[in-house]
Design an enzyme around this catalytic site. Structure first.
Site, PDB file in Angstrom:
ATOM      1  N   HIS A  15       3.605  28.574  94.017  1.00 25.13           N
ATOM      2  CA  HIS A  15       4.437  27.365  93.987  1.00 25.13           C
ATOM      3  C   HIS A  15       3.928  26.421  92.903  1.00 25.13           C
ATOM      4  O   HIS A  15       2.736  26.340  92.671  1.00 25.13           O
ATOM      5  CB  HIS A  15       4.361  26.682  95.364  1.00 25.13           C
ATOM      6  CG  HIS A  15       5.368  25.587  95.542  1.00 25.13           C
ATOM      7  ND1 HIS A  15       5.167  24.308  95.096  1.00 25.13           N
ATOM      8  CD2 HIS A  15       6.589  25.601  96.124  1.00 25.13           C
ATOM      9  CE1 HIS A  15       6.229  23.574  95.401  1.00 25.13           C
ATOM     10  NE2 HIS A  15       7.114  24.338  96.019  1.00 25.13           N
ATOM     11  N   THR A  23      13.740  26.397  97.806  1.00 23.56           N
ATOM     12  CA  THR A  23      13.414  27.586  98.604  1.00 23.56           C
ATOM     13  C   THR A  23      14.372  27.740  99.773  1.00 23.56           C
ATOM     14  O   THR A  23      14.845  28.834 100.072  1.00 23.56           O
ATOM     15  CB  THR A  23      11.986  27.452  99.183  1.00 23.56           C
ATOM     16  OG1 THR A  23      11.094  27.231  98.119  1.00 23.56           O
ATOM     17  CG2 THR A  23      11.575  28.685  99.946  1.00 23.56           C
ATOM     18  N   GLU A  34       8.070  33.251  96.134  1.00 21.96           N
ATOM     19  CA  GLU A  34       8.119  31.896  95.583  1.00 21.96           C
ATOM     20  C   GLU A  34       8.106  31.931  94.046  1.00 21.96           C
ATOM     21  O   GLU A  34       7.235  32.565  93.430  1.00 21.96           O
ATOM     22  CB  GLU A  34       6.921  31.086  96.118  1.00 21.96           C
ATOM     23  CG  GLU A  34       6.793  29.680  95.568  1.00 21.96           C
ATOM     24  CD  GLU A  34       7.991  28.785  95.835  1.00 21.96           C
ATOM     25  OE1 GLU A  34       8.550  28.835  96.951  1.00 21.96           O
ATOM     26  OE2 GLU A  34       8.384  28.038  94.906  1.00 21.96           O
ATOM     27  N   ASP A  76      12.948  33.359  94.630  1.00 21.36           N
ATOM     28  CA  ASP A  76      13.830  32.348  95.223  1.00 21.36           C
ATOM     29  C   ASP A  76      14.528  31.462  94.199  1.00 21.36           C
ATOM     30  O   ASP A  76      15.685  31.103  94.341  1.00 21.36           O
ATOM     31  CB  ASP A  76      13.089  31.489  96.264  1.00 21.36           C
ATOM     32  CG  ASP A  76      11.927  30.676  95.719  1.00 21.36           C
ATOM     33  OD1 ASP A  76      11.531  30.890  94.554  1.00 21.36           O
ATOM     34  OD2 ASP A  76      11.395  29.829  96.470  1.00 21.36           O
ATOM     35  N   HIS A  77      13.816  31.122  93.127  1.00 23.78           N
ATOM     36  CA  HIS A  77      14.406  30.213  92.125  1.00 23.78           C
ATOM     37  C   HIS A  77      13.517  30.190  90.886  1.00 23.78           C
ATOM     38  O   HIS A  77      12.492  30.873  90.830  1.00 23.78           O
ATOM     39  CB  HIS A  77      14.585  28.798  92.688  1.00 23.78           C
ATOM     40  CG  HIS A  77      13.333  28.240  93.321  1.00 23.78           C
ATOM     41  ND1 HIS A  77      12.237  27.881  92.598  1.00 23.78           N
ATOM     42  CD2 HIS A  77      12.999  28.030  94.624  1.00 23.78           C
ATOM     43  CE1 HIS A  77      11.289  27.444  93.412  1.00 23.78           C
ATOM     44  NE2 HIS A  77      11.724  27.537  94.669  1.00 23.78           N
TER      45      HIS A  77
END
Ligand code: GP9
Ligand code: MN
Length: 628
Positions: free
Chosen positions: A413, A300, A258, A472-473
């Site tokens: 997150h 995600t 994450e 993921d990003h």
């Protein structure tokens, strides 16, 4: 004067009492329902959104004559009440709200359908009592002849209420889309949406999304275009020998981390490494240092989608929620054909991002979700990475081999505060900022990943598996650019630098015995993972749009927003400019470069067509027949 007002009020009450009963009942039910969703967080503005929805309904009802109006409001009350009972029932099983797509997919959920009676509770029926009690009231009205305003006046009242309702509803929706861009089109967190714009607003948005997607899906695709897309899909392969089949029979463990961004890797703050464990692991792996995330609005879930399908994410919304009932030709399905046991591990509830429906579509045998794991230690949205990775490690040892396990971490997150509390990293100078919290949060996750990797090694799993790990990003939104630049010492404020240097995520492949370790500078991204793994594991994976990173010489990469690179030039769509990668200077595009820009745009559209028209359903079965 006073008596005039009194008369007016009396007149309204006597002749339009049904409207007040309706407003009172539906508002009360809705607000009680929203409270039951989450007692600690109900947006203070939710009542305005609720009234907005009710004003729109009352406005429409005024277009009818008395009897029709009462019937209309009664039906609206009935629909809202049934939706509340359905939401409550669904909520008990999935901890989420029902949506049009979840109703469509109910058949895919197995035992849930059978257990609806067990999930209904007596108190749910309280939401329906007024629907029964109102019947005598309706009969009473039927026998009376209340006064009715002339049509012109009613139309005026309709327009006023309708416009007022729309404005109020829109302001709630706008505020939410500024606070969380893409949330409404992706509906990734339905509970949150209902807590902000109300249950009626949430269902309205859900229906709107489904209708607009259905319109897109229903537009017919010319046969010639379909053929062209199939040809492109089939010709898009770099058939190379490098690394071919070297993973045959080995387990595959993909770890999607994450919000892990590249700038955190090999970074020190106040003399301490932010990700010491990952820094160590990537030294014994094949590390790609020009790897980018390519997500759209599905965050995600888009990263997961690309990794497992090598198709672009949806143009708007999340592919996971919109296309979960499509036919896909996923990595999991291809590995299952080679007798792999395929599973996903993630410490959030199973309906988040419609994962419970998408994972079977993607060929996963099992989803180890929050509901199936020990969820006693929570960080942020779900099970802490510490507990989650410990449980995952234990489970991996029991799985039938060879297996493909897709492990998705969660603690790091946004807004990172919960994980940050568990880290001792000294972030003096950035204390209390998103960046400071992120560095601490990702430092916590790094520690847990270190423990997990050590465990894989100690249990001998590492020797028999190929491990892929990536972020993921992005973690840092553009609003925090200046603080990030302070941390990394960046001076160039251009969109190009922000995009090219700071939207990278780390990506590594670890081979048994640390083989093939090193650094690869190829421009690559999440779309490329599946074709790369298909080559390593000797899979037949024809319908992919990415490239094999271990055989391709060209760093072709297209982003969902239309930006792209070919490894030499970089086009940034937000400023519509081309840059030379060697000099980092803006350049005047040649005709060929402009044509390439159109070609990339077209590729994105083809990918949309594949998903909107469910083209793989046809292509895959054709391919299967040909292979037989
Ligand atoms: C939720 C997790 C986070 O399960 O995947 O989702 P995100 O908000 O990053 O898309
Ligand atoms: Mn994420």
């Amino acid at each position: 004067m006073r008596s005039q007002v009194r008369e007016k009020v009396e007149y309204i009450l006597q002749n339009y009492v049904d409207i007040f009963i309706f407003l009172f009942l539906v508002f009360t039910k809705s607000i009680i329902f929203i409270w039951t969703l989450h007692k600690n967080y109900v947006s203070p503005t939710v009542k305005y959104s609720l009234f907005a929805s009710l004003f729109i309904m009352v406005g429409i009802s005024l277009l009818f004559k008395t009897k029709g109006r009462i019937k209309f409001l009664y039906i609206m009350d009935l629909i809202v009440s049934i939706a509340i009972v359905a939401d409550l029932t669904y909520f008990r099983f999935f901890n989420d709200l029902i949506s049009v797509n979840s109703i469509r997919n109910i058949g895919l959920l197995g035992d849930v359908g059978d257990s609806v009676e067990n999930l209904l509770q007596f108190t749910d029926f309280l939401f329906l009592t007024d629907v029964v009690l109102l019947i005598p009231v309706m009969i009473y009205f039927r026998n009376r002849k209340p006064h009715l305003a002339v049509f012109k006046k009613r139309v005026l009242a309709f327009v006023t209420l309708f416009v007022l309702g729309i404005i109020m509803q829109y302001s709630g929706i706008r505020a939410l889309s500024i606070e969380q861009p893409g949330l409404l089109s992706s509906l990734r967190n339905k509970k949150y949406v209902a807590r902000c714009i109300g249950n009626i607003g949430y269902h309205g948005v859900d229906i709107y999304n489904v209708v607009t997607t259905e319109i897109k899906k229903s537009q017919k695709l010319p046969e010639a275009k379909k053929k062209k897309i199939e040809k492109i899909l089939l010709s898009n392969k770099d058939k190379g020998k490098n690394f071919a089949n070297i993973g045959k029979g080995k387990n595959l463990i993909i770890i999607q981390v994450e919000s892990l961004q590249q700038f955190a890797i090999n970074r020190k703050i106040n003399g301490q490494e932010v990700t010491p464990n990952l820094n160590k692991f990537l030294k014994s792996s094949l590390y790609f240092d020009n790897f980018y995330y390519q997500i759209g609005e599905g965050n995600t879930s888009d990263a997961e989608f690309m990794t497992n399908n090598s198709l672009y994410p949806a143009a708007s919304g999340a592919a996971y929620t919109i296309y979960s009932h499509n036919v896909l030709n996923s990595l999991g399905t291809a590995l299952k054909k080679k007798n792999y046991y395929t599973s996903v591990f993630h410490g959030n509830r199973k309906t988040f991002w419609s994962r419970n429906v998408m994972y079977p579509t993607e060929g996963f045998d099992h989803f180890y979700s929050k509901e199936e794991m020990d969820a006693s230690e929570i960080v942020g949205l779900g099970i802490s990475d510490k507990s989650f990775l410990t449980q995952t490690l234990d489970k991996l040892q029991t799985l039938q081999q060879p297996y493909y396990s897709f492990v998705i971490t969660l603690s790091s997150h946004f807004p990172y505060t919960s994980a940050a509390k568990r880290s001792n990293l000294d972030v003096t100078g950035f204390e209390g900022t998103d960046i400071g919290n992120y560095l601490k949060g990702i430092n916590y996750t790094d520690e847990q990943l270190g423990m997990f990797l050590k465990g894989l090694e100690a249990k001998g799993i590492l020797d028999n598996s190929i491990v892929v790990m990536y972020g993921d990003h992005n973690a840092i939104p553009v609003k925090d650019k200046s603080i990030l630049y302070k941390l990394v010492g960046e001076k160039d404020n251009s969109d190009y630098t922000w995009f090219k240097k700071y939207q990278k995520v780390p990506f590594l492949i670890h081979f048994p015995k640390d083989k093939h370790k090193g650094i690869n500078h190829l421009f690559s991204g999440e779309m490329d993972t599946y074709p790369t793994l298909a080559n390593i594991f000797g899979l037949n994976a024809p319908y992919t749009l990415g490239k094999d990173m271990l055989n391709s010489k060209e760093g072709n990469l297209t982003f969902r927003n239309g930006s792209f690179t070919d490894g030499k030039t970089f086009y940034v769509s937000t400023v519509d400019k081309f840059y030379d990668i060697k000099t980092n200077k803006a350049i005047k595009p040649t005709k060929a470069m402009l044509e390439e820009k159109d070609r990339r745009q077209q590729q994105l559209e083809y990918s949309d067509d594949i998903l909107n028209k469910n083209l793989l359903k046809e292509f895959v079965s054709k391919n299967a027949n040909q292979n037989n």
